[in-house]
Design a protein around this motif. Structure first.
Motif, PDB file in Angstrom:
ATOM      1  N   ALA A 407       0.905  -1.229  -0.163  1.00 51.36           N
ATOM      2  CA  ALA A 407      -0.020   0.193   0.028  1.00 51.36           C
ATOM      3  C   ALA A 407       0.844   1.416  -0.060  1.00 51.36           C
ATOM      4  O   ALA A 407       2.069   1.223   0.345  1.00 51.36           O
ATOM      5  N   ASP A 408       0.383   2.270  -0.515  1.00 52.01           N
ATOM      6  CA  ASP A 408       1.221   3.581  -0.489  1.00 52.01           C
ATOM      7  C   ASP A 408       1.226   4.333   0.749  1.00 52.01           C
ATOM      8  O   ASP A 408       2.076   5.230   0.953  1.00 52.01           O
ATOM      9  N   ARG A 409       0.445   3.966   1.588  1.00 52.05           N
ATOM     10  CA  ARG A 409       0.185   4.977   2.977  1.00 52.05           C
ATOM     11  C   ARG A 409      -0.556   4.064   4.027  1.00 52.05           C
ATOM     12  O   ARG A 409      -1.092   3.234   3.844  1.00 52.05           O
ATOM     13  N   ARG A 410      -0.377   4.636   5.391  1.00 51.10           N
ATOM     14  CA  ARG A 410      -1.078   3.824   6.409  1.00 51.10           C
ATOM     15  C   ARG A 410      -2.607   3.804   6.187  1.00 51.10           C
ATOM     16  O   ARG A 410      -3.166   2.692   6.635  1.00 51.10           O
ATOM     17  N   VAL A 411      -3.244   4.851   5.736  1.00 51.66           N
ATOM     18  CA  VAL A 411      -4.603   4.772   5.638  1.00 51.66           C
ATOM     19  C   VAL A 411      -5.323   3.662   4.538  1.00 51.66           C
ATOM     20  O   VAL A 411      -6.177   2.913   4.967  1.00 51.66           O
ATOM     21  N   ASP A 431       8.859   1.198   3.744  1.00 50.54           N
ATOM     22  CA  ASP A 431       9.362   2.428   4.406  1.00 50.54           C
ATOM     23  C   ASP A 431      10.545   2.722   3.883  1.00 50.54           C
ATOM     24  O   ASP A 431      11.750   2.024   4.019  1.00 50.54           O
ATOM     25  N   ASN A 432      10.504   3.767   3.044  1.00 50.75           N
ATOM     26  CA  ASN A 432      11.825   4.197   2.022  1.00 50.75           C
ATOM     27  C   ASN A 432      13.025   4.750   2.931  1.00 50.75           C
ATOM     28  O   ASN A 432      14.017   4.987   2.352  1.00 50.75           O
ATOM     29  N   HIS A 439       2.208   2.747  12.657  1.00 52.17           N
ATOM     30  CA  HIS A 439       2.081   1.121  13.036  1.00 52.17           C
ATOM     31  C   HIS A 439       2.626   0.313  11.803  1.00 52.17           C
ATOM     32  O   HIS A 439       3.210  -0.743  12.069  1.00 52.17           O
ATOM     33  N   PHE A 440       2.189   0.801  10.642  1.00 51.68           N
ATOM     34  CA  PHE A 440       2.267  -0.386   9.550  1.00 51.68           C
ATOM     35  C   PHE A 440       3.801  -0.288   9.141  1.00 51.68           C
ATOM     36  O   PHE A 440       4.118  -1.439   8.733  1.00 51.68           O
ATOM     37  N   GLU A 441       4.657   0.773   9.256  1.00 54.00           N
ATOM     38  CA  GLU A 441       5.786   0.770   8.783  1.00 54.00           C
ATOM     39  C   GLU A 441       6.497   0.041   9.793  1.00 54.00           C
ATOM     40  O   GLU A 441       7.565  -0.692   9.538  1.00 54.00           O
ATOM     41  N   TYR A 446       7.241  -3.902   4.198  1.00 59.37           N
ATOM     42  CA  TYR A 446       7.578  -4.634   3.055  1.00 59.37           C
ATOM     43  C   TYR A 446       8.990  -4.950   3.308  1.00 59.37           C
ATOM     44  O   TYR A 446       9.970  -4.171   3.455  1.00 59.37           O
ATOM     45  N   ASN A 447       9.524  -6.189   3.048  1.00 60.09           N
ATOM     46  CA  ASN A 447      11.067  -6.486   3.062  1.00 60.09           C
ATOM     47  C   ASN A 447      11.242  -7.520   1.978  1.00 60.09           C
ATOM     48  O   ASN A 447      10.481  -8.153   1.419  1.00 60.09           O
ATOM     49  N   SER A 448      12.481  -8.142   1.676  1.00 64.13           N
ATOM     50  CA  SER A 448      12.735  -8.804   0.511  1.00 64.13           C
ATOM     51  C   SER A 448      12.062 -10.296   0.802  1.00 64.13           C
ATOM     52  O   SER A 448      12.071 -11.175   0.047  1.00 64.13           O
TER      53      SER A 448
END
Length: 497
Positions: A407-411, A431-432, A439-441, A446-448
Motif C-alpha cells: 500500500a502507498d500509505r497507512r490509511v 518504509d523508504n 504502526h504499519f511501517e 515490506y521486505n525482501s
C-alpha cells in the motif's frame, strides 16, 4: 479566597443524600435512552466506512498487546471484544462508542447532583448537566465513531466522581483516591491525556483545603500508586519497545520547530465551538465569572488543561479534541451556573442548539451525506470508496495469484487489511527511509522476504521505486468518486522480488 473557600466547603452538613427520582428524571432518562437507541441505529445502518484510525484500531485488536505505536492499548481491547461479539462489521467496531457515551452521561448526571446535593436545585442541575453532556457536539460525533477519547472520558468522569468535594473535609479519603488512581490508570490506558487528571488533582490538593498536609500527601500517593499499578504493563511494554509511543507523542507535539503563532490559539478556541456548542461555550466563559460553591474544584479540573493545550497551539498546533478531558468539569460548571437562574430560557436555548446539531449528525451518519452543508473538500470522502477499491483489487489478486500488497500509505493499508480480513494475502507498506513513522511501517513493512507475486498501489501512473522488485507492469487501476469534486484514483503494478 481562602476564607470564601472555607465557608463553602468546610461547614458541617448532612452526608450526601440518596437520589430521589421524580417525574422529570424519569422523562429525561427515557429521552437519553431514546437518543442512545437512535445513535445505535445510526451506526448500524450507516453507509460510511471505517476511518483510518478506526481501521487501525481494529488491526491492533487482531494482535492484542499492552501497547501500540501511537496509542495505549485499551481501545484495541474493547474492539476485540465487540468484534468477537458482533462480527466483522463497522457496527462491531463502533458499538462501544454510543454505549460508553451513554454510561458517561449517567455519571455526569450523578456528579452534578452530588456537587449540589445540599440544595433544592440539585435535581435540576443534574438534569441540565446530563443534557449538556449528551447533546454536546463532540459527544454526538464520539457516539458515531470509536476513538480513544470515549473510554478515556468514561474513566476520567468515574475518577472525578470519587473525589468530588463535599460539605465536610472528612471526605478527603486516601481510599477513594486510590480507587480514583485505578480509574485514572485505565483512562491513561485509553489515552495518555488521562494524565492531566493527576496534575489537576495535585492542584486541588494544594488548594485551600483545610485538611492536614499529611492527609493530602497520603491522598496524592494513593492516587499515583493506583494509576501506576494499572498503567504498569504499558510502561513495561514501552521500555521493551524503545519508548516508541512516547517518541511518537513528542513528534506529534513537534516542539522542536515552534511557530509562535497566536493564530494557532485562535484556531484552537474556534474549534471548541464545535466541541461544546456555540452558545454553550459562551456560557462557559460567563460561568467562570460567577463564583459557585464548587467553582474552585471544577476550574482546577479544566483551566489547566485548556492552558496547556493553548500553549501547545501557540508553539505549534493543537487538535480540537486534545482538550476533551476538560469538558466533564466544564459541563458541571456550566450546569451549576444554569441552575442558579430562576428562568430556564438560557439553558433551554443552549440545549436546543446542541440538540439540532446532534440530530444533524445522526442524519449524516444514517445517510452518509452532509447534504447542502457539504464543503468542496467533503470530510466524509475519507470514509468512502475503500470497499470498492478492495473489490477492484481483489479481481487482480485472483487473476495473478498475488501474495503481497504494498500500500502507498497507512490509511490504505489499514482499510485493505480490514477488507481482506479473511484473505491470506499480506498487506504491507514500504518504509523508504527505514525509520518507522506509523504502526504499519513498524509491524507490516515490506521486505525482501515478502512472498511474490506482488501488487503495489500508487496514485500516479508510475511503478514505485523499491529496491529488489522486478516490475512486470501496470495491470489495472481503480477510480472511485468519494465527493462531489474528487475521485480516489489508484494504479496497480505487478512485480516480483
Amino acid at each position: 479566597m481562602g476564607r470564601h473557600y472555607q465557608n463553602n466547603f468546610t461547614q458541617p452538613s448532612m452526608e450526601h443524600a440518596s437520589y430521589d427520582w421524580v417525574k422529570a428524571d424519569i422523562i429525561l432518562l427515557f429521552g437519553l435512552f431514546c437518543l442512545f437507541a437512535l445513535r445505535i441505529f445510526g451506526i448500524y445502518t450507516t453507509p460510511l466506512e471505517l476511518g483510518v484510525d478506526e481501521a487501525q484500531y481494529w488491526v491492533w485488536s487482531q494482535d492484542l498487546s499492552f501497547g501500540y505505536y501511537s496509542k495505549p492499548p485499551l481501545i484495541a481491547w474493547l474492539i476485540s471484544i465487540s468484534h468477537f461479539v458482533f462480527g466483522h462489521s463497522t457496527f462491531g467496531v463502533r458499538i462501544f462508542a454510543p454505549l460508553l457515551q451513554f454510561i458517561t452521561t449517567l455519571i455526569i448526571w450523578r456528579c452534578a447532583y452530588q456537587l449540589n446535593d445540599d440544595t433544592p436545585r440539585a435535581g435540576g442541575i443534574g438534569r441540565i448537566a446530563a443534557l449538556l453532556w449528551a447533546l454536546m457536539p463532540a459527544i454526538s460525533l464520539g457516539s458515531a465513531v470509536i476513538s480513544t477519547d470515549t473510554p478515556m472520558v468514561l474513566f476520567w468522569c468515574s475518577a472525578l466522581y470519587l473525589i468530588l468535594p463535599s460539605n465536610t473535609v472528612t471526605h478527603l479519603s486516601p481510599y477513594k483516591f486510590l480507587l480514583a488512581g485505578f480509574l485514572v490508570g485505565f483512562a491513561m490506558l485509553s489515552k495518555y491525556a488521562g494524565a492531566y487528571f493527576i496534575l489537576c488533582a495535585i492542584l486541588w490538593l494544594l488548594s485551600g483545603h483545610v485538611s492536614s498536609y499529611s492527609k493530602r500527601f497520603l491522598c496524592f500517593l494513593a492516587l499515583i500508586a493506583g494509576a501506576i499499578i494499572i498503567l504498569m504493563p504499558n510502561l513495561i511494554w514501552n521500555l521493551n519497545n524503545g519508548l516508541v509511543t512516547v517518541i511518537h507523542l513528542s513528534e506529534n507535539a513537534n516542539l522542536t520547530l515552534p511557530s509562535y503563532s497566536f493564530q494557532g490559539v485562535i484556531d484552537f478556541w474556534q474549534a471548541q465551538i464545535f466541541v461544546f456548542g456555540p452558545l454553550a461555550l459562551v456560557c462557559f466563559f460567563m460561568a467562570i465569572t460567577k463564583w459557585q460553591k464548587h467553582s474552585l474544584f471544577l476550574l482546577l479540573f479544566c483551566v489547566p488543561i485548556f492552558l496547556i493545550i493553548s500553549i501547545q497551539a501557540y508553539l505549534q498546533e493543537a487538535n480540537a479534541n486534545w482538550a476533551m478531558a476538560a469538558y466533564p468539569a466544564v459541563t458541571l460548571l456550566v450546569a451549576g451556573w444554569f441552575g442558579s437562574f430562576p428562568s430556564k430560557i438560557l439553558s433551554s436555548a443552549t440545549h436546543g442548539i446542541n440538540a439540532l446539531l446532534a440530530l444533524f449528525l445522526i442524519s449524516v451518519v444514517i445517510t452518509g451525506q452532509l447534504g447542502i452543508f457539504a464543503p468542496s473538500s467533503d470530510p466524509l470522502r475519507r470514509v468512502r470508496g475503500w470497499q470498492a477499491l478492495s473489490s477492484d483489487l481483489q479481481n487482480h489478486i485472483e487473476q495473478h495469484d498475488v501474495k503481497t500488497i504494498i500500500a502507498d500509505r497507512r490509511v490504505t493499508a489499514a482499510n485493505l487489511q480490514w477488507y481482506f480480513y479473511q484473505n491470506p494475502i499480506s498487506v504491507t507498506v514500504y518504509d523508504n527511509d527505514n525509520y518507522p513513522s506509523n504502526h504499519f511501517e513498524l509491524k507490516y513493512n515490506y521486505n525482501s522476504d515478502s512472498p511474490s507475486p506482488i501488487i503495489a498501489l500508487t496514485q500516479i501512473p508510475e511503478a514505485p521505486d523499491i529496491t529488489g522488485i522486478e516490475w512486470i507492469g501496470l495491470v489495472g487501476d481503480s477510480s472511485q468518486k468519494i465527493s462531489k469534486n474528487k475521485n480516489r484514483n489508484y494504479f496497480f503494478y505487478l512485480g516480483r522480488n
